[in-house]
Design a protein around this motif. Structure first.
Motif, mmCIF file in Angstrom:
data_model
loop_
_atom_site.group_PDB
_atom_site.id
_atom_site.type_symbol
_atom_site.label_atom_id
_atom_site.label_comp_id
_atom_site.label_asym_id
_atom_site.label_seq_id
_atom_site.Cartn_x
_atom_site.Cartn_y
_atom_site.Cartn_z
ATOM 1 N N CYS A 1 -41.311 58.512 21.659
ATOM 2 C CA CYS A 1 -40.782 57.692 22.744
ATOM 3 C C CYS A 1 -40.825 58.504 24.027
ATOM 4 O O CYS A 1 -40.877 59.734 24.003
ATOM 5 C CB CYS A 1 -39.366 57.220 22.448
ATOM 6 S SG CYS A 1 -38.143 58.544 22.343
ATOM 7 N N GLY A 2 -40.804 57.825 25.133
ATOM 8 C CA GLY A 2 -40.839 58.527 26.398
ATOM 9 C C GLY A 2 -41.245 57.617 27.537
ATOM 10 O O GLY A 2 -41.233 56.388 27.420
ATOM 11 N N CYS A 3 -41.610 58.234 28.638
ATOM 12 C CA CYS A 3 -41.959 57.457 29.823
ATOM 13 C C CYS A 3 -42.949 58.232 30.681
ATOM 14 O O CYS A 3 -43.082 59.448 30.556
ATOM 15 C CB CYS A 3 -40.714 57.111 30.643
ATOM 16 S SG CYS A 3 -39.748 58.558 31.166
ATOM 17 N N PHE B 1 -43.227 53.054 36.666
ATOM 18 C CA PHE B 1 -42.848 53.689 35.413
ATOM 19 C C PHE B 1 -43.402 52.899 34.245
ATOM 20 O O PHE B 1 -43.569 51.677 34.323
ATOM 21 C CB PHE B 1 -41.323 53.779 35.276
ATOM 22 C CG PHE B 1 -40.705 54.893 36.055
ATOM 23 C CD1 PHE B 1 -40.616 56.164 35.502
ATOM 24 C CD2 PHE B 1 -40.223 54.682 37.335
ATOM 25 C CE1 PHE B 1 -40.046 57.199 36.225
ATOM 26 C CE2 PHE B 1 -39.653 55.706 38.059
ATOM 27 C CZ PHE B 1 -39.566 56.966 37.501
ATOM 28 N N ASN B 2 -43.647 53.596 33.155
ATOM 29 C CA ASN B 2 -44.072 52.955 31.912
ATOM 30 C C ASN B 2 -43.324 53.621 30.765
ATOM 31 O O ASN B 2 -43.342 54.845 30.634
ATOM 32 C CB ASN B 2 -45.583 53.106 31.702
ATOM 33 C CG ASN B 2 -46.026 52.523 30.376
ATOM 34 O OD1 ASN B 2 -45.595 51.432 29.993
ATOM 35 N ND2 ASN B 2 -46.879 53.238 29.663
ATOM 36 N N GLY B 3 -42.633 52.834 29.963
ATOM 37 C CA GLY B 3 -41.901 53.373 28.825
ATOM 38 C C GLY B 3 -42.519 52.925 27.522
ATOM 39 O O GLY B 3 -43.181 51.884 27.447
ATOM 40 N N PHE B 4 -42.311 53.681 26.464
ATOM 41 C CA PHE B 4 -42.930 53.370 25.179
ATOM 42 C C PHE B 4 -42.123 53.960 24.038
ATOM 43 O O PHE B 4 -41.445 54.982 24.191
ATOM 44 C CB PHE B 4 -44.365 53.900 25.119
ATOM 45 C CG PHE B 4 -44.499 55.286 25.673
ATOM 46 C CD1 PHE B 4 -44.296 56.399 24.875
ATOM 47 C CD2 PHE B 4 -44.798 55.481 27.005
ATOM 48 C CE1 PHE B 4 -44.394 57.680 25.388
ATOM 49 C CE2 PHE B 4 -44.895 56.763 27.534
ATOM 50 C CZ PHE B 4 -44.686 57.867 26.721
ATOM 51 N N SER B 5 -42.182 53.307 22.901
ATOM 52 C CA SER B 5 -41.545 53.813 21.684
ATOM 53 C C SER B 5 -42.379 53.349 20.501
ATOM 54 O O SER B 5 -42.651 52.153 20.352
ATOM 55 C CB SER B 5 -40.111 53.288 21.559
ATOM 56 O OG SER B 5 -39.477 53.827 20.414
ATOM 57 N N LEU B 6 -42.824 54.279 19.690
ATOM 58 C CA LEU B 6 -43.719 53.997 18.570
ATOM 59 C C LEU B 6 -43.205 54.659 17.299
ATOM 60 O O LEU B 6 -42.644 55.753 17.346
ATOM 61 C CB LEU B 6 -45.130 54.527 18.871
ATOM 62 C CG LEU B 6 -45.791 54.072 20.170
ATOM 63 C CD1 LEU B 6 -47.066 54.875 20.411
ATOM 64 C CD2 LEU B 6 -46.111 52.601 20.132
ATOM 65 N N TYR B 7 -43.414 54.003 16.182
ATOM 66 C CA TYR B 7 -43.016 54.544 14.886
ATOM 67 C C TYR B 7 -44.223 54.611 13.959
ATOM 68 O O TYR B 7 -45.078 53.721 13.952
ATOM 69 C CB TYR B 7 -41.949 53.664 14.220
ATOM 70 C CG TYR B 7 -40.578 53.774 14.824
ATOM 71 C CD1 TYR B 7 -39.600 54.584 14.253
ATOM 72 C CD2 TYR B 7 -40.248 53.055 15.972
ATOM 73 C CE1 TYR B 7 -38.330 54.684 14.815
ATOM 74 C CE2 TYR B 7 -38.986 53.151 16.538
ATOM 75 C CZ TYR B 7 -38.034 53.963 15.957
ATOM 76 O OH TYR B 7 -36.790 54.057 16.506
ATOM 77 N N ILE C 1 -32.773 55.982 31.742
ATOM 78 C CA ILE C 1 -32.448 57.365 31.378
ATOM 79 C C ILE C 1 -33.681 58.255 31.404
ATOM 80 O O ILE C 1 -33.688 59.323 32.037
ATOM 81 C CB ILE C 1 -31.781 57.403 29.992
ATOM 82 C CG1 ILE C 1 -30.468 56.616 30.018
ATOM 83 C CG2 ILE C 1 -31.535 58.849 29.565
ATOM 84 C CD1 ILE C 1 -29.788 56.522 28.674
ATOM 85 N N CYS C 2 -34.743 57.835 30.717
ATOM 86 C CA CYS C 2 -35.950 58.666 30.658
ATOM 87 C C CYS C 2 -36.546 58.914 32.042
ATOM 88 O O CYS C 2 -36.850 60.061 32.382
ATOM 89 C CB CYS C 2 -36.976 58.027 29.721
ATOM 90 S SG CYS C 2 -38.472 59.016 29.499
ATOM 91 N N PRO C 3 -36.727 57.892 32.880
ATOM 92 C CA PRO C 3 -37.245 58.156 34.231
ATOM 93 C C PRO C 3 -36.352 59.093 35.041
ATOM 94 O O PRO C 3 -36.856 59.925 35.802
ATOM 95 C CB PRO C 3 -37.304 56.763 34.863
ATOM 96 C CG PRO C 3 -37.475 55.838 33.709
ATOM 97 C CD PRO C 3 -36.658 56.436 32.612
ATOM 98 N N GLU C 4 -35.025 58.957 34.877
ATOM 99 C CA GLU C 4 -34.110 59.835 35.603
ATOM 100 C C GLU C 4 -34.298 61.285 35.175
ATOM 101 O O GLU C 4 -34.364 62.192 36.019
ATOM 102 C CB GLU C 4 -32.668 59.398 35.342
ATOM 103 C CG GLU C 4 -31.623 60.254 36.033
ATOM 104 C CD GLU C 4 -30.209 59.837 35.688
ATOM 105 O OE1 GLU C 4 -29.286 60.663 35.830
ATOM 106 O OE2 GLU C 4 -30.028 58.675 35.260
#
Length: 376
Positions: free
Chosen positions: A111-113, A122-128, A176-179
């Motif tokens: 996960c991250g951004c 911004f672009n966020g993502f979360s993968l499993y 949170i991640c972008p901050e």
């Protein structure tokens, strides 16, 4: 409960104005007393933790921890309390849907951004992933999950119905991640904007082995390397390796050439680094090739580890392990319906058009952890 989790990352940024903060996690059933974690900023490991402590791996990150001690505490809570509980629950959930009752199984999460500091986008993502295969991906635009294997369809429905879960992911990925990423870039920008040229060596295991042109110690990771003959770039009889990280924050890469039968003086290796004024050109000279071939005993001794990555296992664990010969990608499993197909195609298009890693980046973790457990 026996388990292991690893927070990892990392992948390359695609331009000078794009930044990334990426976390990888992996957990395994049946493994105990091994905890490794990492957070990666713009392809560089910034934070590392194991079962004993949290470490800032860059000087600028140490300064950030000193000025923001609560941030260090946040990493400690995640490493030692929160993740060990939730990832074990995820593994049990996935085992249930795969009809598995025992054995060693590996869960991976990324996960991250990413942030474009010119457009402020911004672009966020979360993968499993599970046991080395893609499983679920979060679509931030629709706040729904995409099932990447048939066994994940029921999990997708369950998670889609949990609106609180979706809101938590949306809040983390968009706020949170972008901050955090902006703060990290502010502290580490001077270090991450540096340019360092590599040392380049010619290596060969045996007289019949490919000649490897190996560059190590360069920064940033936006580099290219190739062989040429008579000034023309070669595409045949050449094998280009991936860019891999060194422990101290620099990078290395290599390109192999099948040994020519004649006219060695016409060949040269070229290294190009973004931001560097000149290329580094290394002539193919038999006298300058470093080899470990012992003709008297007719045996091959391993080239000293100092030439290569000092911590091979760590590199594999943080997600940069790759194969020289990439396997053909398998087609995705059939979706439940046309809506599912549309969601997946939209997500895959967005992932393809951004510099994020896919779960392919961490499939090697399954092999690493399996090998480790086999030794226990």
């Amino acid at each position: 409960m026996d388990m292991m989790f690893l927070l990892l990352l990392f992948c390359h940024v695609s331009s000078a104005v794009k930044h990334s903060l990426k976390f990888f996690a992996a957990a395994s059933s049946g493994v105990s007393h091994l905890i490794v974690a990492a957070a990666v900023v713009d392809g560089i490991m910034a934070v590392y933790c194991d079962s004993r402590e949290v470490q800032a791996k860059q000087d600028w990150m140490k300064t950030f921890f000193e000025n923001n001690p609560q941030h260090n505490e946040t990493y400690s809570r995640e490493c030692f309390k929160h993740l060990p509980n939730v990832v074990q629950a995820w593994i049990e959930l996935f085992k249930q849907h795969f009809n598995q009752s025992g054995g060693v199984h590996v869960l991976q999460r990324m996960c991250g951004c990413e942030w474009d500091d010119e457009t402020e986008e911004f672009n966020g993502f979360s993968l499993y992933g599970y046991d080395g295969e893609d499983l679920l991906a979060f679509d931030l635009k629709t706040e729904k999950w995409i099932a990447l294997k048939p066994q994940a369809f029921d999990i997708k429905k369950e998670w889609d119905a949990d609106k609180d879960r979706a809101k938590k992911y949306e809040n983390y990925l968009t706020r949170i991640c972008p901050e955090w990423l902006k703060k990290y870039v502010d502290y580490g920008n001077s270090s991450m904007q540096r340019t360092e040229l590599p040392s380049v060596s010619l290596l060969q295991k045996t007289p019949s082995s490919p000649v490897s042109c190996h560059a190590t110690g360069f920064y940033p990771d936006r580099a290219t390397m190739f062989w040429r003959k008579d000034g023309e770039e070669l595409h045949e009889d050449v094998d280009l390796g991936e860019i891999l990280p060194n422990n101290e924050g620099s990078f290395q890469m290599s390109v192999d050439l099948n040994p020519p039968t004649e006219d060695w003086e016409k060949y040269e290796c070229v290294f190009q680094l973004t931001g560097a004024k000149d290329d580094i050109v290394t002539k193919l000279d038999k006298a300058k090739i470093r080899t470990n071939w012992d003709e008297s005993s007719n045996i091959t001794i391993l080239i000293t580890a100092a030439v290569f990555v000092p911590a091979v296992v760590l590199i594999a664990v943080i997600g940069f392990t790759v194969y020289k010969k990439k396997k053909a990608k398998r087609p995705p499993p059939p979706p439940v319906n046309s809506s599912e197909l549309s969601e997946r195609l939209n997500l895959e298009t967005r992932l393809t058009n951004t510099p994020t890693c896919t779960l392919d980046c961490i499939k090697a973790l399954h092999t690493v952890i399996s090998c480790w457990t086999a030794k226990q």
